[in-house]
Design a protein around this motif. Structure first.
Motif, short mmCIF file in Angstrom:
data_model
loop_
_atom_site.label_atom_id
_atom_site.label_comp_id
_atom_site.label_asym_id
_atom_site.label_seq_id
_atom_site.Cartn_x
_atom_site.Cartn_y
_atom_site.Cartn_z
N MET A 1 11.94 -65.88 29.57
CA MET A 1 12.93 -65.61 30.62
C MET A 1 12.96 -66.79 31.58
N ASN A 2 14.17 -67.31 31.91
CA ASN A 2 14.25 -68.43 32.85
C ASN A 2 14.07 -67.93 34.28
N ILE A 3 13.90 -68.89 35.22
CA ILE A 3 13.58 -68.49 36.58
C ILE A 3 14.71 -67.73 37.26
N GLY A 4 15.95 -68.05 36.89
CA GLY A 4 17.09 -67.33 37.47
C GLY A 4 17.07 -65.85 37.12
N MET A 5 16.76 -65.57 35.86
CA MET A 5 16.66 -64.17 35.44
C MET A 5 15.47 -63.47 36.10
N THR A 6 14.38 -64.24 36.30
CA THR A 6 13.22 -63.68 36.99
C THR A 6 13.57 -63.33 38.43
N ILE A 7 14.28 -64.24 39.10
CA ILE A 7 14.70 -63.98 40.49
C ILE A 7 15.55 -62.72 40.55
N LYS A 8 16.48 -62.56 39.60
CA LYS A 8 17.34 -61.38 39.59
C LYS A 8 16.53 -60.11 39.38
N LYS A 9 15.57 -60.17 38.45
CA LYS A 9 14.74 -59.00 38.16
C LYS A 9 13.93 -58.58 39.39
N ILE A 10 13.30 -59.56 40.04
CA ILE A 10 12.46 -59.24 41.19
C ILE A 10 13.32 -58.82 42.39
N ARG A 11 14.43 -59.52 42.59
CA ARG A 11 15.33 -59.18 43.70
C ARG A 11 15.83 -57.74 43.57
N THR A 12 16.22 -57.37 42.36
CA THR A 12 16.73 -56.01 42.13
C THR A 12 15.63 -54.97 42.34
N ALA A 13 14.42 -55.28 41.84
CA ALA A 13 13.30 -54.34 42.00
C ALA A 13 12.93 -54.15 43.46
N LYS A 14 13.11 -55.20 44.26
CA LYS A 14 12.78 -55.13 45.69
C LYS A 14 13.91 -54.51 46.51
N GLY A 15 15.06 -54.27 45.86
CA GLY A 15 16.19 -53.69 46.59
C GLY A 15 16.87 -54.67 47.52
N ILE A 16 16.79 -55.96 47.20
CA ILE A 16 17.41 -57.00 48.03
C ILE A 16 18.72 -57.44 47.39
N THR A 17 19.79 -57.42 48.14
CA THR A 17 21.09 -57.83 47.61
C THR A 17 21.17 -59.35 47.54
N GLN A 18 22.14 -59.83 46.73
CA GLN A 18 22.37 -61.27 46.69
C GLN A 18 22.76 -61.80 48.08
N GLU A 19 23.54 -61.01 48.78
CA GLU A 19 23.97 -61.42 50.13
C GLU A 19 22.77 -61.55 51.06
N ARG A 20 21.84 -60.59 50.99
CA ARG A 20 20.67 -60.63 51.86
C ARG A 20 19.77 -61.82 51.51
N LEU A 21 19.57 -62.06 50.20
CA LEU A 21 18.75 -63.19 49.78
C LEU A 21 19.37 -64.50 50.23
N ALA A 22 20.69 -64.61 50.10
CA ALA A 22 21.39 -65.82 50.54
C ALA A 22 21.21 -66.03 52.04
N GLU A 23 21.23 -64.92 52.79
CA GLU A 23 21.04 -65.00 54.24
C GLU A 23 19.63 -65.48 54.58
N TYR A 24 18.62 -64.94 53.86
CA TYR A 24 17.25 -65.37 54.08
C TYR A 24 17.08 -66.87 53.85
#
Length: 370
Positions: A1-24
């Motif tokens: 799995m590439n890092i982008g897919m890993t980020i998506k998997k972890i972000r989703t599991a943590k309940g963080i939206t793309q918008e929130r991650l972009a804001e962080y």
């Protein structure tokens, strides 16, 4: 799995939206989307920041085994619970604060940290201020915005409701309280999932009876403590609470209820003292300490035998204490320091009851000695 897919998997599991991650990260949503689609990769300098946001190490972000981290979190929670049981309040506060700094987004640690902040043992709160109000409010609001962990969200709602109630903003306190599910929804729903009379049904019914008994007893007790009633009327209510416990634990397997019975009998004794009925005051004071002694002598695990709670397991080591000594010591300290008892301290019956139980007082709980 590439890092982008890993980020998506972890972000989703943590309940963080793309918008929130972009804001962080102070980036565009499009940049996050392109990582997760595999079109681009995050700059290597962002890996430590991403790891901190996700509360993981950079190795974990690169898909190194997560088991070691979970084992460490489990160990931290177990040690926190041990300190809670032994009443090591300040040590526990320092311990969970350090753990939170290491794992700021781990839900089990964050939940413990919130409650420890709320009941900070270093703050006396006598001036009416709420300890760590700003930090608590910020953390709880962030949880309600970002977290998908139910228990953590309920903790945030409970704390926010209490904070605003203490500040006198009842409307806002009620708004948070009304976001809780209906009373005992989970236990009742689980009970209805099983066939009536089946083993899982019996287990859930008895669990519900155990929890509801404790809740109902506390409500009756509080009515006796706070209602504008005469001492005799208060005694009547305290006795109703005792009768409820006797009804459920009809084989005398009280377990944790020994603690409740200790306090109920001592409160009854206090009301008899107000009425100057020292015969009954002595009887209930002795009975209260007898239950305190029984509580201190409980094994680490009590498996209830009474029919309505048959099979329910009570573990002494999992009880939150707030006091380092055993229960007999706690009650004796309360009485020794309480001005209420000044009028009876020199009476022979009173001195005799306290002297009878002082040998059983200990600075340490049984669970600490094993």
């Amino acid at each position: 799995m590439n890092i982008g897919m890993t980020i998506k998997k972890i972000r989703t599991a943590k309940g963080i939206t793309q918008e929130r991650l972009a804001e962080y990260l102070n980036l565009s949503v499009s940049a996050i989307s392109q990582w997760e689609c595999g079109k681009t990769m995050p700059d290597i300098t962002l890996l430590p920041i991403l790891a901190n946001i996700f509360d993981i190490t950079t190795d974990e972000l690169l898909e190194v085994d997560l088991t070691k981290k979970q084992e460490e979190i489990d160990r931290i929670i177990a040690e926190y619970d041990r300190m809670s049981n032994l009443g090591l309040e300040k040590e526990k506060f320092d311990y969970i604060k350090a753990a939170y700094q290491r794992f700021p987004n781990a839900a089990p640690i964050l939940e413990k940290y919130l409650w420890t902040l709320h009941y900070d043992p270093y703050c006396d709160n006598h001036d009416g201020r709420i300890a760590h109000e700003d930090e608590l409010t910020t953390l709880c609001e962030r949880i309600l915005s970002d977290s998908t962990v139910d228990s953590l969200r309920y903790t945030a709602l409970s704390i926010l409701s209490g904070v605003y109630a203490k500040k006198g903003d009842l409307d806002k306190a009620l708004a948070y309280a009304n976001r809780f599910p209906a009373y005992d929804t989970a236990g009742e729903q689980m009970e209805h999932l099983y066939e009536c009379g089946s083993d899982p049904w019996w287990e859930q019914v008895r669990e519900n009876i155990y929890l509801l008994t404790d809740q109902l007893m506390i409500k009756i007790r509080n009515c006796a403590l706070y209602a504008p009633l005469s001492p005799a009327e208060k005694i009547g209510l305290f006795n109703k609470a005792i009768s409820l416990l006797d009804l459920i634990y009809d084989e005398g397997d009280y377990g944790f209820a020994h603690y409740h019975l200790c306090e109920l009998h001592i409160w009854i004794s206090n009301r008899y003292m107000e009425m100057k009925d020292y015969v009954h005051a002595e009887e209930h004071l002795d009975c209260g300490f007898s239950h305190a002694k029984c509580y201190d002598a409980l094994p680490l695990i009590t498996k209830h035998s009474s029919f309505l709670v048959h099979g329910h397991v009570f573990e002494t080591a999992k009880v939150y204490s707030g006091f380092t000594g055993n229960e007999v010591k706690r009650e004796l300290d309360y009485i020794d320091e309480g001005e209420f008892y000044n009028g009876v301290r020199e009476m022979e019956w009173f001195r005799n009851v306290l002297a009878k139980y002082r040998p059983f007082a200990s600075e340490h709980k049984q669970t600490q000695l094993i």
